[in-house]
Every structure is written in C-alpha cells, then in structure tokens.
Design a protein around this motif. Sequence first.
Motif, PDB file in Angstrom:
ATOM      1  N   UNK A 179     -10.798  -9.692  12.400  1.00  0.00           N
ATOM      2  CA  UNK A 179      -9.793  -9.028  13.588  1.00  0.00           C
ATOM      3  C   UNK A 179      -9.044 -10.270  13.800  1.00  0.00           C
ATOM      4  N   UNK A 180      -7.635  -9.745  14.595  1.00  0.00           N
ATOM      5  CA  UNK A 180      -7.275 -11.007  15.107  1.00  0.00           C
ATOM      6  C   UNK A 180      -7.380 -11.713  15.404  1.00  0.00           C
ATOM      7  N   UNK A 181      -8.452 -11.251  16.379  1.00  0.00           N
ATOM      8  CA  UNK A 181      -8.721 -13.025  17.274  1.00  0.00           C
ATOM      9  C   UNK A 181      -9.337 -14.150  15.968  1.00  0.00           C
ATOM     10  N   UNK A 182      -9.540 -13.895  15.608  1.00  0.00           N
ATOM     11  CA  UNK A 182     -10.138 -14.417  14.128  1.00  0.00           C
ATOM     12  C   UNK A 182      -9.430 -15.832  13.896  1.00  0.00           C
ATOM     13  N   UNK A 183      -7.816 -15.385  14.358  1.00  0.00           N
ATOM     14  CA  UNK A 183      -6.979 -16.593  13.914  1.00  0.00           C
ATOM     15  C   UNK A 183      -5.970 -17.047  14.873  1.00  0.00           C
ATOM     16  N   UNK A 197      -0.525 -23.105  14.770  1.00  0.00           N
ATOM     17  CA  UNK A 197       0.782 -23.242  13.799  1.00  0.00           C
ATOM     18  C   UNK A 197       0.809 -21.874  13.397  1.00  0.00           C
ATOM     19  N   UNK A 198       2.478 -20.515  14.025  1.00  0.00           N
ATOM     20  CA  UNK A 198       2.669 -19.685  13.863  1.00  0.00           C
ATOM     21  C   UNK A 198       2.726 -18.754  12.706  1.00  0.00           C
ATOM     22  N   UNK A 246       1.852 -20.135   9.614  1.00  0.00           N
ATOM     23  CA  UNK A 246      -0.073 -20.515   9.104  1.00  0.00           C
ATOM     24  C   UNK A 246      -0.335 -19.360   9.572  1.00  0.00           C
ATOM     25  N   UNK A 247      -0.537 -18.822  10.738  1.00  0.00           N
ATOM     26  CA  UNK A 247      -1.209 -17.857  11.337  1.00  0.00           C
ATOM     27  C   UNK A 247      -1.154 -16.681  10.121  1.00  0.00           C
ATOM     28  N   UNK A 248       0.599 -15.969  10.903  1.00  0.00           N
ATOM     29  CA  UNK A 248       0.824 -15.023  10.287  1.00  0.00           C
ATOM     30  C   UNK A 248       0.607 -15.082   8.414  1.00  0.00           C
ATOM     31  N   UNK A 249       0.375 -15.946   7.795  1.00  0.00           N
ATOM     32  CA  UNK A 249      -0.050 -15.987   6.199  1.00  0.00           C
ATOM     33  C   UNK A 249      -1.339 -16.082   6.349  1.00  0.00           C
ATOM     34  N   UNK A 250      -2.016 -16.292   7.211  1.00  0.00           N
ATOM     35  CA  UNK A 250      -3.281 -16.434   7.005  1.00  0.00           C
ATOM     36  C   UNK A 250      -3.876 -14.860   6.976  1.00  0.00           C
ATOM     37  N   UNK A 251      -3.065 -14.056   8.041  1.00  0.00           N
ATOM     38  CA  UNK A 251      -3.303 -12.831   8.715  1.00  0.00           C
ATOM     39  C   UNK A 251      -3.479 -11.398   7.447  1.00  0.00           C
ATOM     40  N   UNK A 279       4.007 -12.605  14.601  1.00  0.00           N
ATOM     41  CA  UNK A 279       3.998 -13.934  13.986  1.00  0.00           C
ATOM     42  C   UNK A 279       4.930 -13.524  13.215  1.00  0.00           C
ATOM     43  N   UNK A 280       5.653 -12.833  12.936  1.00  0.00           N
ATOM     44  CA  UNK A 280       6.338 -13.644  11.840  1.00  0.00           C
ATOM     45  C   UNK A 280       7.112 -12.933  10.712  1.00  0.00           C
ATOM     46  N   UNK A 281       6.014 -12.231  10.243  1.00  0.00           N
ATOM     47  CA  UNK A 281       5.631 -11.541   9.281  1.00  0.00           C
ATOM     48  C   UNK A 281       5.549 -12.450   7.551  1.00  0.00           C
TER      49      UNK A 281
END
Length: 203
Positions: free
Chosen positions: A30-34, A39-40, A42-47, A196-198
């Motif tokens: 889920x999003x909570x895992x990220x 870094x937004x 990096x988080x977006x890519x990970x999601x 987070x910026x897609x």
Amino acid sequence: MTATRLTTILAATLLAAPLAAQEEVNGLKTPAAFESISDETERSVAIFEEMLVVFQHPRCMNCHPAGDTPLQGDDMQPHQPPVVRGASDFGAPGMRCNTCHGAENVAYTTGEGSIPGHEPWQLAPIETAWVGKSPAEICAQIQDEERNRGKTMAELHEHNAEDGLVGWGWHPGEGRTPVPGTQEVFGQLTQAWIDTGAACPQG
C-alpha cells in the motif's frame, strides 16, 4: 493477561486497522509502505514499480497484448479457440467476444476451470499494449493522452480504482490466479503515484 488473550486482542486490532495504515494487502504493498522514502521522485518511482505488480500480471497483460490476438492463462498463451481483435476490440464479425464471454464468470459443468465474464468483455485498445514493453515505456504510455484514449490523470485513477473490467482481475473465476492485492489498494497506489509527481522509472 494471558498470552492467548493478548494474541486475540492483537489480531483484532490488526483486523480493525484502517487500510491506509497497513503496508501490504494480499501481496500488494500500500502507499503506507513507501512513506519512509523522503525524496518525492524516488517515492513516486517506487510506487509505480509496485503498480507494475498489477500491470504486468497475466490477468492484465493477457488483455493488453502487443498484437491482435488475446492471450490466456498464467503462461500467456494465444487464445483458444483462435480469435482476433476486430475493428472495435470486441472481436471479428460473427465471433464477437460476447459469443462466449457473458456478463459474469461461468464455472465449467465438468472438470475444473471457468469461462471468464464481464460486461463488456473486450481487448484493451492496441495503443495500450503492454506485452513486451519496459516499465518505463508502460509508465510513459499510460500518461500519454494520445495513447490512453484521452484519459487525464484523474480519469486514469478512476479507471484503475473503479472500472469493473479492471476489477475482474481480482475476481477472475475458478482456475485463474487473481491479481495480488485489491482494486482499492491499486487505486490508492495510483493516486499516491499521481500525488508524488507520476514519476517513471528509467530505462
């Protein structure tokens, strides 16, 4: 307090925990895992990479083939009996998708398995083919309104979170492996990715 009582309380607490607080549901993060990724981008890519668990699952890829033949099964073999996309993604005249696929899954009367069903039942547009595409290519493709049937990012979220044919992937009928997670979590991941910026993975 006994150990058994404590275990019962902890189990009840976990079951009652809101989905947003859980880090994984049925094998999909889920999003909570990220949230720990500061870094937004990096988080977006990970999601997005977690969204690929859904995008690249056979239940989804089979309906997003690179050519005019749908695929089937976990091993993504060409559809049997042989069928083709047709001019409107519903099959050729005389052999439309709904010739065999009804409004819901139908279990075989003999043996194991089922015929998948949903209304409508169709191939994804050829512009949205994913088979053979890299994560970066899929990411760019789903954002491109010329290749995603004109969907804005808000409409893309709605599609992922609410569309019934997308949702079929989690309820594919006997004999098929469902997509990990739930459609609700997939929708949450889509929104978190957008927020987070897609960002897209490289390469």
